[in-house]
Design an enzyme around this catalytic site. Structure first.
Site, PDB file in Angstrom:
ATOM      1  N   ARG A 114       0.825  -1.298   0.461  1.00 21.70           N
ATOM      2  CA  ARG A 114       0.330  -0.075  -0.076  1.00 21.70           C
ATOM      3  C   ARG A 114       0.862   1.221  -0.031  1.00 21.70           C
ATOM      4  O   ARG A 114      -0.281   2.707   0.022  1.00 21.70           O
ATOM      5  CB  ARG A 114      -1.248  -0.178   1.101  1.00 21.70           C
ATOM      6  N   ASP A 115       2.383   1.237   0.037  1.00 22.66           N
ATOM      7  CA  ASP A 115       3.145   2.079  -0.354  1.00 22.66           C
ATOM      8  C   ASP A 115       3.610   2.463  -0.454  1.00 22.66           C
ATOM      9  O   ASP A 115       5.129   2.631  -0.494  1.00 22.66           O
ATOM     10  CB  ASP A 115       3.228   3.027   1.211  1.00 22.66           C
ATOM     11  N   ILE A 116       4.290   1.629  -2.132  1.00 21.03           N
ATOM     12  CA  ILE A 116       5.555   0.890  -2.972  1.00 21.03           C
ATOM     13  C   ILE A 116       5.783   2.130  -3.713  1.00 21.03           C
ATOM     14  O   ILE A 116       5.072   3.316  -4.129  1.00 21.03           O
ATOM     15  CB  ILE A 116       4.951   0.558  -3.738  1.00 21.03           C
TER      16      ILE A 116
END
Length: 265
Positions: A114-116
């Site tokens: 969810r936060d690449i």
């Protein structure tokens, strides 16, 4: 344990070097006071439950979930391209292969990151790349829905910008692939493919959304000829606006552009 200089900062915590009692040097993430215990506990438990060569490895944590110790890594990819500029094609291929393997592992276990983004991929001395910062990660439950507006805006897929507050968990795997596509494009061109995936706010995103790919590539390749036919096809499928038609991470791994692996130098 001796806590040394700060080497990084995230949304939820500060990263310091630390020297343990056995004289080994690690990194320690110390959560900010305002970070809820539920979130701290979730991140640590996720890291404790996974093991992959391209994902940061947790070494130790405290019982109150106020900090955890992890392996020490050199620098993130954002720092790398800020200093060096764009990377060679073979290097980008190897980075994508390693990150695809990590993401495939997570998705098979029904986790999503969810936060690449560039700042959440670290390089080690081997050299390897490792995915870090699982503060926004979740385990997908088929009976639950999840907060839609989550991540770093410039990497968020269009389905994450919609007005509805909740989203079906399985779609979030495709959102991870989208973010990875933004990251790989940026490594190749030295700039992101758009500013934000909202059609009214960015002309580059409008071009993608309307599938005017030739105009899109013509613009970026005026500056520097970086891409080839297979790379373009891969990016177009990773940045596909419709999540139903977007590549899965397994399709990324099997794509022809990755068939000739490069060295990470």
């Amino acid at each position: 344990m001796q806590i040394q200089n700060q080497i990084g900062e995230g949304l939820f915590g500060h990263i310091h070097k630390c020297l343990t009692d056995d004289e080994n040097t690690y990194a320690i993430k110390i959560y900010k006071a305002e970070c809820p215990r539920k979130l701290r506990e979730k991140e640590i438990k996720i890291l404790q439950s996974i093991s992959h060569p391209n994902i940061q490895k947790i070494v130790k944590s405290d019982g109150e979930y106020k900090w955890f110790i992890t392996e020490l890594m050199n620098q993130d990819l954002y720092s790398v391209i800020s200093k060096r500029g764009t990377l060679q094609k073979g290097t980008i291929k190897q980075i994508l292969l390693q990150l695809s393997n990590a993401l495939s592992y997570l998705h098979q276990l029904d986790y999503v990151h969810r936060d690449i983004k560039l700042e959440n991929v670290m390089m080690t001395q081997e050299p390897l790349v490792k995915l870090i910062d699982f503060g926004l990660s979740v385990y997908l439950d088929s009976n639950k829905q999840y907060s839609r507006h989550c991540g770093t805006s410039t990497y968020m897929a269009p389905e994450l910008h919609q007005e509805d507050k909740l989203i079906i968990g399985e779609i979030l795997k495709k959102s991870d692939v989208f973010a990875l596509g933004v990251l790989i494009f940026t490594l190749c061109y030295g700039c992101p493919p758009f500013t934000i995936a909202k059609s009214t706010e960015c002309k580059f995103w409008q071009t993608i959304e309307q599938k005017k790919w030739q105009a899109f590539w013509n613009y970026f390749d005026k500056k520097i000829i970086r891409s080839d036919e297979h790379f373009r096809d891969l990016i177009q499928n990773m940045l596909e606006p419709d999540h139903k038609s977007r590549f899965t991470i397994e399709q990324v791994k099997q794509h022809q552009w990755l068939s000739d692996q490069g060295n990470l130098n």
